[in-house]
Design an enzyme around this catalytic site. Sequence first.
Site, short mmCIF file in Angstrom:
data_model
loop_
_atom_site.label_atom_id
_atom_site.label_comp_id
_atom_site.label_asym_id
_atom_site.label_seq_id
_atom_site.Cartn_x
_atom_site.Cartn_y
_atom_site.Cartn_z
N HIS A 62 0.66 -1.29 -0.10
CA HIS A 62 -0.10 0.03 -0.04
C HIS A 62 0.69 1.28 0.01
O HIS A 62 2.03 1.32 0.52
CB HIS A 62 -0.60 -0.03 1.25
CG HIS A 62 -1.76 -1.07 1.17
ND1 HIS A 62 -2.65 -1.45 2.53
CD2 HIS A 62 -2.53 -1.87 0.35
CE1 HIS A 62 -3.24 -2.60 2.19
NE2 HIS A 62 -3.11 -2.76 0.90
N LYS A 72 6.26 6.08 6.73
CA LYS A 72 5.62 5.18 7.87
C LYS A 72 6.81 4.60 8.69
O LYS A 72 7.67 4.07 8.41
CB LYS A 72 4.87 4.01 7.27
CG LYS A 72 3.51 4.26 6.42
CD LYS A 72 3.06 3.20 5.70
CE LYS A 72 1.96 3.57 4.72
NZ LYS A 72 1.38 2.73 3.77
N TYR A 132 1.96 1.62 13.67
CA TYR A 132 3.13 2.44 12.74
C TYR A 132 2.41 3.99 12.91
O TYR A 132 1.21 4.26 13.01
CB TYR A 132 3.12 1.84 11.38
CG TYR A 132 1.71 1.61 10.62
CD1 TYR A 132 1.03 0.46 11.00
CD2 TYR A 132 1.46 2.39 9.47
CE1 TYR A 132 -0.04 0.11 10.51
CE2 TYR A 132 0.12 2.04 8.76
CZ TYR A 132 -0.65 0.79 9.48
OH TYR A 132 -1.53 0.60 8.59
N ASP A 170 -6.56 -6.52 -1.68
CA ASP A 170 -5.10 -6.83 -1.87
C ASP A 170 -5.18 -8.06 -2.87
O ASP A 170 -3.88 -8.26 -3.44
CB ASP A 170 -4.45 -7.15 -0.50
CG ASP A 170 -4.08 -5.70 0.21
OD1 ASP A 170 -3.73 -6.09 1.34
OD2 ASP A 170 -4.23 -4.75 -0.27
C1 T46 Z 1 -4.79 2.71 6.38
C2 T46 Z 1 -6.17 3.28 7.01
C3 T46 Z 1 -7.34 2.47 7.13
N1 T46 Z 1 -8.53 3.15 7.40
C4 T46 Z 1 -9.71 2.05 7.10
C5 T46 Z 1 -10.09 1.74 5.58
C6 T46 Z 1 -10.74 0.33 5.88
O1 T46 Z 1 -12.07 0.53 6.23
C7 T46 Z 1 -9.91 -0.21 7.13
C8 T46 Z 1 -8.80 -1.29 6.83
O2 T46 Z 1 -7.82 -0.78 5.92
P1 T46 Z 1 -6.96 -1.31 4.98
O3 T46 Z 1 -7.63 -2.69 4.50
O4 T46 Z 1 -6.23 -0.45 4.00
O5 T46 Z 1 -6.07 -1.83 6.04
P2 T46 Z 1 -4.69 -2.74 5.86
O6 T46 Z 1 -4.96 -3.80 4.99
O7 T46 Z 1 -4.00 -2.99 7.43
O8 T46 Z 1 -3.57 -1.75 5.24
C9 T46 Z 1 -2.54 -1.09 5.90
O9 T46 Z 1 -1.80 -1.65 6.30
C10 T46 Z 1 -0.56 -1.72 5.06
C11 T46 Z 1 0.46 -2.44 5.55
C12 T46 Z 1 -0.23 -0.23 4.86
O10 T46 Z 1 1.03 -0.04 4.80
C13 T46 Z 1 -1.31 0.83 4.89
O11 T46 Z 1 -0.78 2.05 5.63
C14 T46 Z 1 -2.58 0.50 5.48
O12 T46 Z 1 -3.33 0.35 4.38
O13 T46 Z 1 -9.49 0.73 7.99
C15 T46 Z 1 -8.59 4.07 8.18
O14 T46 Z 1 -9.85 4.34 8.53
N2 T46 Z 1 -7.40 4.88 8.37
C16 T46 Z 1 -6.48 4.45 7.80
O15 T46 Z 1 -5.40 5.20 8.18
#
Ligand code: T46
Length: 181
Positions: A62, A72, A132, A170
């Site tokens: 991401h 990060k 992070y 993903d």
């Molecule tokens: C990143 C983020 C996400 N969200 C919400 C959006 C979705 O409803 C939920 C899960 O998001 P996401 O599927 O993108 O989360 P991860 O798969 O853990 O992704 C994260 O982990 C990878 C390794 C990364 O580097 C990114 O910083 C980050 O996207 O949280 C938020 O409300 N705020 C935020 O800052």
Amino acid sequence: MQFERFDIEGPALIRPKMIGDERGFFMEAFKDAWFRENVEDVSFVQDNQSLSRQVGTIRGLHYQTAPFGQGKLVRCLKGSIFDVAVDIRRGSATFGKWVGATLTAEKGEQLWVPDGFAHAFCTLEPDTEVFYKVTNPYSKPNDAGLAFDDPDIGIIWPIDIAMAVLSDKDRLQPPLSSLIS
Ligand SMILES: Cc1cn([C@H]2C[C@H](O)[C@@H](COP(=O)(O)OP(=O)(O)O[C@H]3O[C@H](C)C(=O)[C@H](O)[C@H]3O)O2)c(=O)[nH]c1=O
């Protein structure tokens, strides 16, 4: 705090000093002045935390597009991960190259992933929690990604990626070539 750089300019692996005693340990996990002087002169505006229940969970690759690009600073609060940063800076001599490090709650290692890098990790234990700090707030319209298994990047994951636990998002991320217009 000790730190080391990689053969790609930008990322750093930080090893905080852990002070142990009969109760457990204490460490200064982050120090603004030290970080600005030694790693990169940035400020952090948001802290994130995620729990991945299954070993072999992959989150990423991401990044956020400009003007919401994020640096990060990643560490494990529980369990352990293999953490990866991929250089996607336009014109970079190491564009598409990656660095990785194992981060553990036990030793408190941290990976600095500068703005201009895509980030991902895989969990190496069940119930792994990742914390992070980021240098720009979350911006959903600027949320972007790349395929964690793109052969043009060639990340060597320490797990069987055929069994990886992934979000629907993903599973469908574009290849690195999508950035080369
Ligand atoms: C990143 C983020 C996400 N969200 C919400 C959006 C979705 O409803 C939920 C899960 O998001 P996401 O599927 O993108 O989360 P991860 O798969 O853990 O992704 C994260 O982990 C990878 C390794 C990364 O580097 C990114 O910083 C980050 O996207 O949280 C938020 O409300 N705020 C935020 O800052």
